[in-house]
Scaffold this active site. Structure first.
Site, PDB file in Angstrom:
ATOM      1  CB  SER A  60      -0.925   0.005   1.218  1.00 48.06           C
ATOM      2  OG  SER A  60      -1.863   1.051   1.132  1.00 48.06           O
ATOM      3  CD  GLU A  61       0.663   6.155  -3.629  1.00 46.87           C
ATOM      4  OE1 GLU A  61       0.525   7.369  -3.439  1.00 46.87           O
ATOM      5  OE2 GLU A  61       0.127   5.543  -4.568  1.00 46.87           O
ATOM      6  CG  ASN A  62      -1.546   4.102   3.039  1.00 44.84           C
ATOM      7  OD1 ASN A  62      -1.514   3.122   2.313  1.00 44.84           O
ATOM      8  ND2 ASN A  62      -2.330   4.163   4.093  1.00 44.84           N
TER       9      ASN A  62
END
Length: 218
Positions: A48-50
């Site tokens: 997940s990019e975050n």
């Protein structure tokens, strides 16, 4: 077919492209649904990019842990062994070429694999996010999107919106078809039996080459 059913159908077909052992990033929106349809016989790790790896399915209607959200702000789960980290590490993973596959939505894709997925001139949008990094850093790019928007084609001869990346897309999966981006152009490989070939061609501005092994969308 309502919108939820349509998007689930696309996500299920994308999930069939996952390969055992891959590190996979899912873009916001429709692509996040792919995590709900991973085949039982393979194991993939979602990034997940975050800032975490080990993403699991969404939490559903009953949220049990509001502290775990994906890049799109959805409440999700994390598998045992997953880990959390800061944005610098997250983008180091992407830019370092460690993501095997990314699945992204798009506003437009064209015959050369160019993609526009972040800006509609004159409208307020959240910005490019990590799309540019993912499109250039991931080893393979799948676009998962609805085939048209309000009847207008999204698969074009040439993108008219500002590009996010050039020559980046490998595969396009919609509710109507599966289309591979090749050096010669777009190759129609699968078609949904709910549509005729003529309907798919009419909904696609770009020229499509028809595979000699054209089959029904799985």
């Amino acid at each position: 077919m309502d919108k939820v059913e349509l998007q689930n159908k696309i996500a299920k077909r994308v999930a069939q492209e996952l390969k055992d052992g891959e590190l996979v990033n899912l873009g916001i929106g429709l692509p996040t649904k792919v995590a709900n349809f991973v085949p039982d016989d393979i194991h993939v790790t979602f990034h997940s990019e975050n800032g975490f790896v080990g993403l699991g399915p969404t939490q559903g209607d009953e949220v049990t842990d509001p502290t775990i959200v994906n890049a799109g702000g959805q409440y999700v789960t994390i598998h045992p062994g997953g880990c959390f980290f800061d944005s610098a590490t997250s983008f180091g993973i992407i830019r370092g070429g460690h993501v095997d596959l990314t699945v992204l939505g798009a506003l437009q894709v064209d015959e050369k694999g160019n993609i526009a997925n972040y800006l509609i001139p004159g409208k307020m949008v959240p910005g490019m996010g990590g799309a540019m990094d993912l499109l250039t850093g991931a080893k393979k790019v799948i676009v998962a999107m609805e085939h048209t928007t309000k009847g207008k084609a999204k698969i074009l001869r040439e993108c008219t919106l500002p590009l996010t990346a050039k020559n980046a897309v490998d595969l396009i999966i919609t509710e109507m078809a599966v289309i591979e981006v090749t050096p010669e152009g777009l190759l129609l490989k699968e078609i949904n039996s709910a549509y005729t070939l003529e309907e798919v061609l009419a909904a696609t501005e770009a020229k499509l080459m028809i595979s000699e092994e054209l089959k029904e969308l799985a």
